[in-house]
Design a protein around this motif. Structure first.
Motif, PDB file in Angstrom:
ATOM      1  N   PHE A  16       0.836  -1.202   0.000  1.00 22.62           N
ATOM      2  CA  PHE A  16       0.000   0.000   0.000  1.00 22.62           C
ATOM      3  C   PHE A  16       0.874   1.257   0.000  1.00 22.62           C
ATOM      4  O   PHE A  16       0.614   2.204  -0.731  1.00 22.62           O
ATOM      5  N   LEU A  17       1.916   1.263   0.838  1.00 19.17           N
ATOM      6  CA  LEU A  17       2.826   2.410   0.883  1.00 19.17           C
ATOM      7  C   LEU A  17       3.511   2.623  -0.465  1.00 19.17           C
ATOM      8  O   LEU A  17       3.717   3.763  -0.903  1.00 19.17           O
ATOM      9  N   LYS A  18       3.856   1.530  -1.145  1.00 17.49           N
ATOM     10  CA  LYS A  18       4.467   1.635  -2.475  1.00 17.49           C
ATOM     11  C   LYS A  18       3.456   2.252  -3.450  1.00 17.49           C
ATOM     12  O   LYS A  18       3.809   3.074  -4.290  1.00 17.49           O
ATOM     13  N   LEU A 112      10.504  -4.264  -9.251  1.00 19.15           N
ATOM     14  CA  LEU A 112      11.271  -3.942  -8.042  1.00 19.15           C
ATOM     15  C   LEU A 112      12.730  -4.381  -8.158  1.00 19.15           C
ATOM     16  O   LEU A 112      13.634  -3.646  -7.745  1.00 19.15           O
ATOM     17  N   VAL A 113      12.969  -5.550  -8.735  1.00 19.34           N
ATOM     18  CA  VAL A 113      14.343  -6.035  -8.857  1.00 19.34           C
ATOM     19  C   VAL A 113      15.173  -5.122  -9.755  1.00 19.34           C
ATOM     20  O   VAL A 113      16.331  -4.815  -9.453  1.00 19.34           O
ATOM     21  N   VAL A 114      14.576  -4.648 -10.842  1.00 17.42           N
ATOM     22  CA  VAL A 114      15.292  -3.712 -11.726  1.00 17.42           C
ATOM     23  C   VAL A 114      15.662  -2.450 -10.946  1.00 17.42           C
ATOM     24  O   VAL A 114      16.798  -1.970 -11.014  1.00 17.42           O
ATOM     25  N   PHE A 115      14.712  -1.907 -10.180  1.00 18.61           N
ATOM     26  CA  PHE A 115      15.000  -0.691  -9.439  1.00 18.61           C
ATOM     27  C   PHE A 115      15.955  -0.930  -8.282  1.00 18.61           C
ATOM     28  O   PHE A 115      16.771  -0.064  -7.960  1.00 18.61           O
ATOM     29  N   ILE A 116      15.903  -2.088  -7.663  1.00 20.29           N
ATOM     30  CA  ILE A 116      16.882  -2.408  -6.612  1.00 20.29           C
ATOM     31  C   ILE A 116      18.279  -2.456  -7.221  1.00 20.29           C
ATOM     32  O   ILE A 116      19.241  -1.969  -6.627  1.00 20.29           O
ATOM     33  N   ASP A 138      12.475  -1.761  -0.414  1.00 17.17           N
ATOM     34  CA  ASP A 138      12.135  -2.493  -1.635  1.00 17.17           C
ATOM     35  C   ASP A 138      12.514  -3.973  -1.526  1.00 17.17           C
ATOM     36  O   ASP A 138      11.775  -4.840  -2.007  1.00 17.17           O
ATOM     37  N   VAL A 139      13.642  -4.278  -0.898  1.00 17.58           N
ATOM     38  CA  VAL A 139      14.036  -5.679  -0.693  1.00 17.58           C
ATOM     39  C   VAL A 139      13.008  -6.371   0.211  1.00 17.58           C
ATOM     40  O   VAL A 139      12.616  -7.519  -0.045  1.00 17.58           O
ATOM     41  N   LEU A 140      12.545  -5.675   1.235  1.00 22.75           N
ATOM     42  CA  LEU A 140      11.504  -6.223   2.111  1.00 22.75           C
ATOM     43  C   LEU A 140      10.228  -6.498   1.311  1.00 22.75           C
ATOM     44  O   LEU A 140       9.611  -7.562   1.449  1.00 22.75           O
ATOM     45  N   ILE A 141       9.839  -5.561   0.450  1.00 23.49           N
ATOM     46  CA  ILE A 141       8.644  -5.761  -0.370  1.00 23.49           C
ATOM     47  C   ILE A 141       8.824  -6.965  -1.300  1.00 23.49           C
ATOM     48  O   ILE A 141       7.899  -7.762  -1.486  1.00 23.49           O
ATOM     49  N   VAL A 142      10.012  -7.134  -1.867  1.00 24.46           N
ATOM     50  CA  VAL A 142      10.267  -8.288  -2.735  1.00 24.46           C
ATOM     51  C   VAL A 142      10.082  -9.586  -1.948  1.00 24.46           C
ATOM     52  O   VAL A 142       9.389 -10.505  -2.395  1.00 24.46           O
ATOM     53  N   ALA A 143      10.692  -9.667  -0.761  1.00 22.65           N
ATOM     54  CA  ALA A 143      10.571 -10.882   0.049  1.00 22.65           C
ATOM     55  C   ALA A 143       9.109 -11.170   0.408  1.00 22.65           C
ATOM     56  O   ALA A 143       8.642 -12.307   0.293  1.00 22.65           O
TER      57      ALA A 143
END
Length: 170
Positions: A16-18, A112-116, A138-143
């Motif tokens: 939601f924050l994203k 997200l991976v591209v932006f990370i 972003d890593v947390l969101i990916v996980a």
């Protein structure tokens, strides 16, 4: 609260924050379409005036003022385009993920991976705590998204085994 319930809640809140970030990017991009470089500089000067009158060496206010002098018409157009496209992609993907659309999970992860990767490159060039915090977020969101995607796939498989129809658009 169980661990699974906590992770579900954490997933929903972070995604939601994203999405909220995407909405802010859309607003910022739209504003850039209507602001001239001179107007941007005037706004930055107005916003930093009080701080610089108290501390003329304030690094953030000084940087903002210096940055606003560098803004050109093509830079604002590029910034507007970038923010609108980036914000729109975020909003659409967040909406689809929060509505449990399976197609959106891999797209969200790829995005997200591209932006990370880009953020990691930028961190290696010029470290900043803000970018570091964004990268960790972003890593947390990916996980959490990988976990949620697996949960959704299991739910679909369980429903399919139980005889319920699974629609391809879901």
């Amino acid at each position: 609260m169980t661990r699974a319930r906590f992770l579900d809640l954490a997933f929903r809140v972070t995604v939601f924050l994203k999405g909220l970030d995407g909405v802010l990017e859309l607003v910022g991009g739209a504003l850039l379409l209507f602001l001239t470089p001179e107007r941007i500089h005037a706004i930055v000067r107005l916003l930093t005036q009080h701080e610089l009158s108290e501390d003329p060496t304030d690094p953030v206010a000084g940087w903002l003022l210096h940055w606003s002098h560098q803004v050109t018409g093509s830079a604002t157009l590029f910034g507007a385009f970038y923010l609108i496209v980036h914000g729109l992609v975020k909003v659409v993907l967040v909406w689809a993920v929060l509505r449990d659309r399976l197609w959106a999970y891999p797209w969200m992860l790829g995005f997200l991976v591209v932006f990370i990767g880009w953020q990691g490159y930028e961190l290696a060039r010029h470290f900043s705590w803000g970018l570091f915090a964004l990268t960790v977020f972003d890593v947390l969101i990916v996980a959490l998204t990988v976990r949620e995607y697996r949960v959704q796939l299991r739910k679909r498989a369980d429903r399919a085994e139980g005889g319920a129809a699974v629609t391809p658009a879901s």
